[in-house]
Design an enzyme around this catalytic site. Structure first.
Site, PDB file in Angstrom:
ATOM      1  CD  GLU A 211       7.638  -1.929  -3.927  1.00 12.48           C
ATOM      2  OE1 GLU A 211       8.129  -2.836  -4.637  1.00 12.48           O
ATOM      3  OE2 GLU A 211       7.835  -1.854  -2.699  1.00 12.48           O
ATOM      4  CD1 TRP A 212       1.358  -3.888  -9.569  1.00 15.33           C
ATOM      5  CD2 TRP A 212       0.320  -1.904  -9.735  1.00 15.33           C
ATOM      6  NE1 TRP A 212       0.018  -4.140  -9.764  1.00 15.33           N
ATOM      7  CE2 TRP A 212      -0.651  -2.934  -9.871  1.00 15.33           C
ATOM      8  CE3 TRP A 212      -0.099  -0.573  -9.809  1.00 15.33           C
ATOM      9  CZ2 TRP A 212      -1.998  -2.670 -10.087  1.00 15.33           C
ATOM     10  CZ3 TRP A 212      -1.451  -0.318 -10.018  1.00 15.33           C
ATOM     11  CH2 TRP A 212      -2.380  -1.352 -10.153  1.00 15.33           C
TER      12      TRP A 212
ATOM     13  CG  ASP B 229      -6.019   7.824   7.589  1.00 17.72           C
ATOM     14  OD1 ASP B 229      -7.026   7.538   8.256  1.00 17.72           O
ATOM     15  OD2 ASP B 229      -6.085   8.365   6.467  1.00 17.72           O
TER      16      ASP B 229
END
Length: 281
Positions: A86-87, A188
């Site tokens: 999804e953006w 990370d």
């Protein structure tokens, strides 16, 4: 228009109108997809990804999302060639740092009986093994530090003498690191993987998900600059992590120094050697 692998396009329930290239970091190509129904999605591809690369990232995103702590992009489609999410995009709200600290502490409160993960994955492009282990010291020594160190020796980036020093430190982690449970961590968590959603809320992307030490995740936030003080204040107010965690941050970040050495070579060897010297090797 960016290239869209057919294996991904076939998983979307609306035709793609446009695919505009966007910045995607140093590893992947990226594009913003606009569908004919008006929705926008985020596409990541790589010209020659390691086997299982994007499937591993999708599994990590889903595990983090299932914790319902920090917002994580929903996986829309995944294939060997790439990943569609999804953006999510926006500007940080006024309480962004505090909110991120609270939510990261909530994420780390999700614990398991063993370190590791249900599958191996990657930190950048480097394979990251995630064997199930009950001993966190052994896990960090073998599956993190020594895994990376031996890769660096095999490629000629470290000498055998360096790896012997790394083995010395890895065998004595309990001198500096306290007992900690196996927490669900991003893996990370540098600033480039902290994003912002449409409501100004924190979003985490590009994980190397596993059950590890919460302090290791927190340490990574200091490797390339630090988060605002409000982030750390909010995190510590909602977490059992000791307030002196920063004293150990360079030891946790030795894993990422080794990873950057394996990925990029160059001056990272000097940083690895300085960290080993700092901890007595």
């Amino acid at each position: 228009m960016a290239r869209i692998p057919e294996s991904l396009a076939a998983q979307i329930d609306s035709p793609i109108a446009t695919a505009q290239p966007v910045g995607g970091g140093s590893i992947n190509d990226a594009a913003r997809l606009t569908l004919e129904d008006g929705r926008m999605l985020f596409l990541k591809t790589h010209p020659s990804p390691p086997a299982g690369f994007f499937e591993a990232e999708a599994a990590g995103l889903q595990a983090l999302g299932n914790a319902n702590a920090v917002r994580i992009p929903a996986v829309v489609a995944v294939a060997e060639e790439g990943l569609i999410l999804e953006w999510l995009d926006g500007r940080p709200g006024q309480d962004f740092a505090r909110q991120l600290g609270e939510q990261l502490a909530q994420l780390h409160s999700v614990t398991a009986g063993e370190f590791g993960f249900g599958r191996d994955n990657f930190c950048g492009l480097t394979p990251q093994p995630n064997p199930r282990m009950q001993d966190g010291f052994r896990f960090f020594a073998e599956a993190r530090l020594l895994h990376q160190g031996r890769m660096a020796q095999d490629s000629g980036r470290l000498e055998r003498a360096d790896v012997k020093k790394l083995e010395w430190v890895a065998g004595r982690l309990d001198r500096w690191i306290p007992e900690q449970p196996a927490s669900l961590i991003h893996g990370d968590l540098w600033s480039g993987n902290i994003h912002c959603g449409p409501g100004g809320e924190p979003v985490l992307i590009d994980p190397a998900t596993h059950y590890g030490w919460a302090e290791a995740d927190l340490a990574m936030t200091t490797m390339f600059g630090s988060q605002p003080p409000g982030f750390y204040e909010a995190y510590l107010a909602n977490s059992p992590v000791d307030s002196d965690w920063q004293e150990r941050a360079p030891l946790y970040n030795l894993y990422h120094e080794l990873n950057h050495l394996n990925l990029f070579g160059g001056p990272w060897a000097g940083g690895v050697r300085r960290t080993l010297q700092r901890f007595g090797a």
